[in-house]
Design a protein around this motif. Structure first.
Motif, PDB file in Angstrom:
ATOM      1  N   ARG A   1     -54.349 -17.100   9.985  1.00  0.00           N
ATOM      2  CA  ARG A   1     -55.493 -16.209  10.144  1.00  0.00           C
ATOM      3  C   ARG A   1     -55.134 -15.062  11.080  1.00  0.00           C
ATOM      4  O   ARG A   1     -54.435 -15.245  12.057  1.00  0.00           O
ATOM      5  CB  ARG A   1     -56.652 -17.003  10.726  1.00  0.00           C
ATOM      6  CG  ARG A   1     -57.864 -16.178  11.059  1.00  0.00           C
ATOM      7  CD  ARG A   1     -58.928 -16.999  11.777  1.00  0.00           C
ATOM      8  NE  ARG A   1     -59.208 -18.219  11.093  1.00  0.00           N
ATOM      9  CZ  ARG A   1     -60.397 -18.579  10.635  1.00  0.00           C
ATOM     10  NH1 ARG A   1     -61.430 -17.811  10.811  1.00  0.00           N
ATOM     11  NH2 ARG A   1     -60.562 -19.719  10.019  1.00  0.00           N
ATOM     12  N   LEU A   2     -55.688 -13.912  10.759  1.00  0.00           N
ATOM     13  CA  LEU A   2     -55.653 -12.742  11.624  1.00  0.00           C
ATOM     14  C   LEU A   2     -57.089 -12.410  11.967  1.00  0.00           C
ATOM     15  O   LEU A   2     -57.943 -12.364  11.085  1.00  0.00           O
ATOM     16  CB  LEU A   2     -55.005 -11.568  10.887  1.00  0.00           C
ATOM     17  CG  LEU A   2     -55.201 -10.176  11.483  1.00  0.00           C
ATOM     18  CD1 LEU A   2     -54.414 -10.036  12.775  1.00  0.00           C
ATOM     19  CD2 LEU A   2     -54.754  -9.126  10.485  1.00  0.00           C
TER      20      LEU A   2
ATOM     21  N   ARG B   1     -53.421  -2.514   9.108  1.00  0.00           N
ATOM     22  CA  ARG B   1     -52.498  -2.633   7.970  1.00  0.00           C
ATOM     23  C   ARG B   1     -51.187  -3.266   8.400  1.00  0.00           C
ATOM     24  O   ARG B   1     -50.658  -4.151   7.717  1.00  0.00           O
ATOM     25  CB  ARG B   1     -52.226  -1.260   7.357  1.00  0.00           C
ATOM     26  CG  ARG B   1     -53.339  -0.745   6.504  1.00  0.00           C
ATOM     27  CD  ARG B   1     -52.970   0.581   5.892  1.00  0.00           C
ATOM     28  NE  ARG B   1     -52.046   0.387   4.784  1.00  0.00           N
ATOM     29  CZ  ARG B   1     -52.183   0.922   3.595  1.00  0.00           C
ATOM     30  NH1 ARG B   1     -53.210   1.705   3.333  1.00  0.00           N
ATOM     31  NH2 ARG B   1     -51.311   0.692   2.655  1.00  0.00           N
ATOM     32  N   ARG B   2     -50.666  -2.830   9.550  1.00  0.00           N
ATOM     33  CA  ARG B   2     -49.396  -3.373  10.047  1.00  0.00           C
ATOM     34  C   ARG B   2     -49.525  -4.868  10.343  1.00  0.00           C
ATOM     35  O   ARG B   2     -48.661  -5.668   9.968  1.00  0.00           O
ATOM     36  CB  ARG B   2     -48.962  -2.611  11.296  1.00  0.00           C
ATOM     37  CG  ARG B   2     -47.660  -3.132  11.903  1.00  0.00           C
ATOM     38  CD  ARG B   2     -47.348  -2.488  13.243  1.00  0.00           C
ATOM     39  NE  ARG B   2     -48.418  -2.576  14.217  1.00  0.00           N
ATOM     40  CZ  ARG B   2     -48.733  -3.679  14.899  1.00  0.00           C
ATOM     41  NH1 ARG B   2     -48.075  -4.803  14.688  1.00  0.00           N
ATOM     42  NH2 ARG B   2     -49.715  -3.668  15.786  1.00  0.00           N
TER      43      ARG B   2
ATOM     44  N   GLU C   1     -53.289  -4.670   1.685  1.00  0.00           N
ATOM     45  CA  GLU C   1     -53.265  -3.662   2.754  1.00  0.00           C
ATOM     46  C   GLU C   1     -54.180  -2.489   2.428  1.00  0.00           C
ATOM     47  O   GLU C   1     -54.934  -2.011   3.286  1.00  0.00           O
ATOM     48  CB  GLU C   1     -51.850  -3.129   2.959  1.00  0.00           C
ATOM     49  CG  GLU C   1     -50.923  -4.060   3.680  1.00  0.00           C
ATOM     50  CD  GLU C   1     -49.550  -3.424   3.841  1.00  0.00           C
ATOM     51  OE1 GLU C   1     -49.474  -2.251   4.279  1.00  0.00           O
ATOM     52  OE2 GLU C   1     -48.560  -4.091   3.515  1.00  0.00           O
ATOM     53  N   LEU C   2     -54.100  -2.001   1.198  1.00  0.00           N
ATOM     54  CA  LEU C   2     -54.935  -0.874   0.781  1.00  0.00           C
ATOM     55  C   LEU C   2     -56.415  -1.223   0.899  1.00  0.00           C
ATOM     56  O   LEU C   2     -57.199  -0.470   1.481  1.00  0.00           O
ATOM     57  CB  LEU C   2     -54.602  -0.471  -0.659  1.00  0.00           C
ATOM     58  CG  LEU C   2     -55.544   0.556  -1.297  1.00  0.00           C
ATOM     59  CD1 LEU C   2     -55.450   1.894  -0.581  1.00  0.00           C
ATOM     60  CD2 LEU C   2     -55.230   0.690  -2.783  1.00  0.00           C
TER      61      LEU C   2
ATOM     62  N   GLU D   1     -47.605  -8.005   8.379  1.00  0.00           N
ATOM     63  CA  GLU D   1     -46.839  -9.059   9.050  1.00  0.00           C
ATOM     64  C   GLU D   1     -47.357 -10.441   8.640  1.00  0.00           C
ATOM     65  O   GLU D   1     -46.571 -11.349   8.350  1.00  0.00           O
ATOM     66  CB  GLU D   1     -46.923  -8.879  10.566  1.00  0.00           C
ATOM     67  CG  GLU D   1     -46.154  -9.900  11.348  1.00  0.00           C
ATOM     68  CD  GLU D   1     -44.659  -9.853  11.110  1.00  0.00           C
ATOM     69  OE1 GLU D   1     -44.008 -10.916  11.265  1.00  0.00           O
ATOM     70  OE2 GLU D   1     -44.117  -8.789  10.753  1.00  0.00           O
ATOM     71  N   LEU D   2     -48.658 -10.601   8.577  1.00  0.00           N
ATOM     72  CA  LEU D   2     -49.251 -11.872   8.177  1.00  0.00           C
ATOM     73  C   LEU D   2     -48.848 -12.242   6.746  1.00  0.00           C
ATOM     74  O   LEU D   2     -48.614 -13.405   6.434  1.00  0.00           O
ATOM     75  CB  LEU D   2     -50.777 -11.789   8.288  1.00  0.00           C
ATOM     76  CG  LEU D   2     -51.567 -13.052   7.985  1.00  0.00           C
ATOM     77  CD1 LEU D   2     -51.363 -14.095   9.084  1.00  0.00           C
ATOM     78  CD2 LEU D   2     -53.045 -12.725   7.842  1.00  0.00           C
TER      79      LEU D   2
END
Length: 147
Positions: free
Chosen positions: A23-24, A40-41, A60-61, A45-46
């Motif tokens: 999770r982020l 996005r970065r 990401e978009l 990475e996740l």
């Protein structure tokens, strides 16, 4: 039990919630559009080892669209949460302002605005808006495999 790490300087938190999910979670400051590329970065990475080619780029978009919408249209803080499991991804951006966003046809005179939810609707496997007592969450899901 949640085991995780947190960075007080960036506001990000990445948790491992089981062997099969991660999770982020990131608080986004009011009108802080620098949070868009940072989100996005962090998501990149996740998702480094997740999904078929192209799926993480779509994620990401769509994440950047939801984050941008929350920061531009609410003039308030927001919270980004992304949960990755082997079969799929769920991203949710919660804001604290009432009102349900709806996809709208882009303004032909303005080439950069009005496409966010249309992109989410077009590219996500599923998406929606979940009301809260204060504000709402706009979310999308993507499977790890191409549709």
């Amino acid at each position: 039990m949640v085991i995780g790490a947190s960075s007080a300087t960036s506001g990000e938190t990445t948790d491992t919630i089981s062997e099969h999910a991660s999770r982020l979670r990131r608080r986004l400051g009011r009108a802080d559009l620098r949070a868009v590329p940072e989100a996005r970065r962090e998501l990149r990475e996740l998702l480094r080892h997740w999904g078929k080619p192209g799926r993480s780029e779509i994620a990401e978009l769509l994440t950047s669209e939801l984050v941008t919408n929350a920061l531009v249209h609410t003039d308030d803080d927001a919270v980004l949460t992304a949960v990755v499991r082997p079969g799929g991804l769920r991203v949710e951006v919660r804001d604290f302002v009432p009102g349900r966003p709806e996809p709208q046809a882009p303004d032909t005179g303005d080439g950069t605005h009005g496409r966010g939810l249309v992109l989410v609707q077009s590219l996500a496997d599923d998406w929606g808006v979940r009301p809260h007592e204060v504000g709402k969450s706009v979310w999308f899901e993507l499977g790890a495999e191409a549709a």
